[in-house]
Enzyme design. Structure first.
Site, PDB file in Angstrom:
ATOM      1  CE  LYS A  61      -1.833   1.668   4.060  1.00 34.11           C
ATOM      2  NZ  LYS A  61      -1.496   3.099   4.199  1.00 34.11           N
ATOM      3  CG  ASN A  62       2.441   2.639   3.554  1.00 36.10           C
ATOM      4  OD1 ASN A  62       1.264   2.921   3.360  1.00 36.10           O
ATOM      5  ND2 ASN A  62       2.938   2.444   4.765  1.00 36.10           N
ATOM      6  NE  ARG A  88       0.417  11.701   7.188  1.00 32.82           N
ATOM      7  CZ  ARG A  88       0.628  12.922   7.637  1.00 32.82           C
ATOM      8  NH1 ARG A  88      -0.379  13.664   8.028  1.00 32.82           N
ATOM      9  NH2 ARG A  88       1.849  13.417   7.708  1.00 32.82           N
ATOM     10  CB  CYS A 103      -5.113   5.957  10.766  1.00 34.71           C
ATOM     11  SG  CYS A 103      -5.823   4.565   9.892  1.00 34.71           S
ATOM     12  NE  ARG A 131      -0.258   9.981  10.306  1.00 29.47           N
ATOM     13  CZ  ARG A 131      -0.603   8.967   9.520  1.00 29.47           C
ATOM     14  NH1 ARG A 131      -1.808   8.484   9.575  1.00 29.47           N
ATOM     15  NH2 ARG A 131       0.259   8.441   8.686  1.00 29.47           N
ATOM     16  N   PRO A 132       1.598  16.144  11.613  1.00 29.85           N
ATOM     17  CG  PRO A 132       3.470  17.232  12.487  1.00 29.85           C
ATOM     18  CD  PRO A 132       2.616  15.995  12.641  1.00 29.85           C
ATOM     19  CG  ASP A 161       6.189  20.364  10.468  1.00 28.26           C
ATOM     20  OD1 ASP A 161       5.676  19.223  10.397  1.00 28.26           O
ATOM     21  OD2 ASP A 161       7.147  20.615  11.220  1.00 28.26           O
ATOM     22  CG  LEU A 162       9.197  17.752   8.812  1.00 30.36           C
ATOM     23  CD1 LEU A 162       9.690  16.372   9.234  1.00 30.36           C
ATOM     24  CD2 LEU A 162      10.261  18.803   9.122  1.00 30.36           C
ATOM     25  CG  ASP A 188       2.348   1.281   9.498  1.00 25.66           C
ATOM     26  OD1 ASP A 188       2.014   2.180  10.284  1.00 25.66           O
ATOM     27  OD2 ASP A 188       2.492   1.471   8.277  1.00 25.66           O
ATOM     28  NE  ARG A 221      -7.621   4.538   5.565  1.00 24.37           N
ATOM     29  CZ  ARG A 221      -7.351   5.749   5.989  1.00 24.37           C
ATOM     30  NH1 ARG A 221      -7.906   6.190   7.077  1.00 24.37           N
ATOM     31  NH2 ARG A 221      -6.528   6.512   5.327  1.00 24.37           N
TER      32      ARG A 221
HETATM   33  C1  UD1 Z   1       4.139   6.721   6.533  1.00 24.55           C
HETATM   34  C2  UD1 Z   1       3.282   5.502   6.270  1.00 24.55           C
HETATM   35  C3  UD1 Z   1       2.653   5.003   7.566  1.00 24.55           C
HETATM   36  C4  UD1 Z   1       3.733   4.768   8.609  1.00 24.55           C
HETATM   37  C5  UD1 Z   1       4.659   5.966   8.747  1.00 24.55           C
HETATM   38  C6  UD1 Z   1       5.859   5.704   9.630  1.00 24.55           C
HETATM   39  C7  UD1 Z   1       2.491   5.903   4.017  1.00 24.55           C
HETATM   40  C8  UD1 Z   1       1.335   6.179   3.125  1.00 24.55           C
HETATM   41  N1  UD1 Z   1       2.224   5.879   5.334  1.00 24.55           N
HETATM   42  O1  UD1 Z   1       3.290   7.717   7.077  1.00 24.55           O
HETATM   43  O2  UD1 Z   1       1.963   3.797   7.268  1.00 24.55           O
HETATM   44  O3  UD1 Z   1       3.115   4.500   9.848  1.00 24.55           O
HETATM   45  O4  UD1 Z   1       5.160   6.368   7.458  1.00 24.55           O
HETATM   46  O5  UD1 Z   1       6.591   4.645   9.147  1.00 24.55           O
HETATM   47  O6  UD1 Z   1       3.581   5.650   3.561  1.00 24.55           O
HETATM   48  N2  UD1 Z   1       6.278  14.376  11.011  1.00 24.55           N
HETATM   49  C9  UD1 Z   1       6.388  15.696  11.306  1.00 24.55           C
HETATM   50  N3  UD1 Z   1       6.200  16.620  10.301  1.00 24.55           N
HETATM   51  C10 UD1 Z   1       5.911  16.246   9.015  1.00 24.55           C
HETATM   52  C11 UD1 Z   1       5.806  14.868   8.727  1.00 24.55           C
HETATM   53  C12 UD1 Z   1       5.989  13.942   9.745  1.00 24.55           C
HETATM   54  O7  UD1 Z   1       6.653  16.072  12.452  1.00 24.55           O
HETATM   55  O8  UD1 Z   1       5.768  17.107   8.155  1.00 24.55           O
HETATM   56  C13 UD1 Z   1       6.471  13.358  12.087  1.00 24.55           C
HETATM   57  C14 UD1 Z   1       5.181  12.581  12.372  1.00 24.55           C
HETATM   58  O9  UD1 Z   1       4.348  13.245  13.273  1.00 24.55           O
HETATM   59  C15 UD1 Z   1       5.713  11.279  12.926  1.00 24.55           C
HETATM   60  C16 UD1 Z   1       7.046  11.111  12.182  1.00 24.55           C
HETATM   61  O10 UD1 Z   1       7.361  12.374  11.630  1.00 24.55           O
HETATM   62  O11 UD1 Z   1       5.999  11.403  14.298  1.00 24.55           O
HETATM   63  C17 UD1 Z   1       7.008  10.077  11.077  1.00 24.55           C
HETATM   64  O12 UD1 Z   1       5.955  10.355  10.201  1.00 24.55           O
HETATM   65  P1  UD1 Z   1       6.066  10.050   8.640  1.00 24.55           P
HETATM   66  O13 UD1 Z   1       7.264   9.203   8.391  1.00 24.55           O
HETATM   67  O14 UD1 Z   1       5.936  11.320   7.900  1.00 24.55           O
HETATM   68  O15 UD1 Z   1       4.781   9.158   8.388  1.00 24.55           O
HETATM   69  P2  UD1 Z   1       3.787   9.233   7.163  1.00 24.55           P
HETATM   70  O16 UD1 Z   1       4.539   9.550   5.916  1.00 24.55           O
HETATM   71  O17 UD1 Z   1       2.594  10.024   7.523  1.00 24.55           O
END
Ligand code: UD1
Length: 417
Positions: free
Chosen positions: A22-23, A92, A116, A121-122, A124-125, A304, A396
């Site tokens: 999926k990812n 997302r 979910c 889940r910001p 900002d990055l 996950d 999902r």
């Molecule tokens: C992806 C996966 C999800 C998995 C996660 C972590 C997909 C579609 N989803 O989610 O299944 O659980 O990786 O392996 O691939 N963060 C920030 N700012 C940002 C982005 C992230 O602070 O802009 C933080 C998040 O709050 C979290 C951490 O970074 O604590 C990791 O998140 P991230 O790797 O971005 O997860 P996703 O890409 O949402």
């Protein structure tokens, strides 16, 4: 709304076919709008997140159709740069479209993405990375609005190795002018898959799978056909199912090297596991305690799989500490496991699990994708009858979850409520 009715307590035997990840598929779908030529995703799983993303591509003007299990995308007529808010909130991964849509059309608009509810889940990055590439990013009434005359390569250092931010930046950088370096990039196998896919389209990316990724911008990308990598989280879920229920399972279409940290943990609790070609075999009887399970970015234990591992720890001998390092509120499955007889205390981001000989059946409710899978495994391994409701979460990410468990000997039915 459907529910599972499960009569638990039977061991699992047989062979399970694992879907494409999926990812991996979701960012590939976002990448398909970077070209105006046909893209074919072979072995594309028909899970709800993918179908939602396909619907969004349709709203952007892409023509899409399934031919067997291949998804054919014709992005030639894509012209719309606005992602409908209702769909963005469903998913997302819709946020990845910012990078690719702004790269193709010079502008993009999307409502803040959903997904979910497992923490803050910001994004900002993602947004900071796009700004570094010269994209003008504004926030207008709950939407993110991007505009760009022509992205320029840049050096981008991520505060933490976010999977989604790394992917979004790659999608915007692949056709930017000049070179981009992403430092502290996420190293997940799905990022390597995105790199391989974009390179097949004519991109020039190197380094995915390490924490430094280099992109040499190209003027245009062309169409391609691609088979995404196997789903390590679905494979992990079935390995944990076998560890919980006992029996002997073979999983087909697996890249076992992507499952190393989980396999190590399962061996620690005395499961016998070996891999050959694209298959992995597991046999499990008694279970020792895994003691400590701590989630971390790849190659650590994936967040996950934290919920399924928590369900497993409930029926291991002795006590286990589970530490969730990625997301703030990813223990919503715990109260439901307690209804099934589990002995768990949660403090902040840690769960303390004291093993019991077996769980018992109960009526439980899924509240996120992996938590829902964990409750289903708990019910399949438990003594007596259970129901699991809110299957929309499980749909999902898992295609025919109940069918695969049933074929392995579980007594599980899906019924309309
Ligand atoms: C992806 C996966 C999800 C998995 C996660 C972590 C997909 C579609 N989803 O989610 O299944 O659980 O990786 O392996 O691939 N963060 C920030 N700012 C940002 C982005 C992230 O602070 O802009 C933080 C998040 O709050 C979290 C951490 O970074 O604590 C990791 O998140 P991230 O790797 O971005 O997860 P996703 O890409 O949402």
């Amino acid at each position: 709304m459907d529910k599972y009715v499960i009569e638990g307590g039977r061991p699992l035997y047989g062979e399970v076919e694992i879907q494409s990840a999926k990812n991996a598929v979701l960012p590939l779908l976002a990448a398909s709008v970077l070209t105006d030529e046909q893209v074919v995703i072979r072995r594309c799983p028909r899970i709800a997140d993918v179908l939602n993303m396909v619907q969004i591509l349709g709203e952007l003007g892409c023509k899409t159709r399934f031919e067997g299990d291949a998804l054919v995308i014709d992005p030639a007529a894509a012209a719309n740069h606005e992602i409908p808010p209702a769909l963005a909130r469903e998913l997302r991964s819709s946020v990845f479209l910012l990078g690719s849509v702004v790269a193709r059309f010079g502008r993009a608009r999307i409502a803040y993405p959903g997904g979910c509810d497992i923490g803050l889940r910001p994004v900002d990055l993602h947004l900071r990375g796009l700004r570094r590439l010269g994209v003008d990013v504004r926030e207008e009434g709950g939407s993110i609005v991007c505009a760009c005359e022509g992205a320029r390569g840049a050096e981008i250092v991520l505060d933490c190795p976010s999977v989604g931010a790394t992917e979004n930046i790659l999608l915007a950088a692949v056709t930017a002018k000049g070179s981009t370096i992403i430092r502290n990039a996420a190293r997940e196998p799905e990022i390597v898959d995105l790199q391989n896919f974009l390179n097949r389209m004519g991109g020039k990316i190197a380094g995915a799978g390490t924490s430094v990724i280099a992109v040499e911008g190209v003027r245009r990308l062309h169409g391609t056909e691609y088979t995404p990598l196997p789903d390590r989280i679905e494979a992990g879920t079935f390995l944990i199912a076998a560890a919980m229920c006992g029996g002997k399972l073979a999983l087909r279409n697996v890249k076992s090297e992507n499952l190393a940290s989980l396999v190590h943990k399962l061996r620690e609790i005395s499961c016998k596991i070996h891999a050959k070609d694209d298959k992995i075999y597991i046999e499990c009887g008694a279970r020792r305690t895994p003691k400590l399970i701590e989630t971390s970015p790849y190659p650590g234990i994936p967040t996950d799989l934290q919920a399924p591992m928590t369900a497993l720890a409930c029926i291991c001998e002795g006590s286990t500490v589970i530490v969730e390092n990625l997301f703030e509120t990813r223990f919503k499955h715990v109260p439901e496991l307690i209804r099934m007889g589990a002995d768990i205390t949660v403090r902040g981001r840690s769960a303390f699990v004291r093993g019991v000989p077996a769980l018992h059946g109960a009526d439980v409710c899924a509240s996120d994708l992996r938590g829902g899978a964990a409750l289903t495994l708990a019910a399949v391994s438990a003594e007596g009858c259970s129901t699991v409701v809110d299957l929309g979460f499980i749909d999902r990410g898992y295609s025919d979850f109940e069918g695969k468990l049933r074929a392995a000997g579980a007594r599980i039915r899906r019924v309309r409520v």
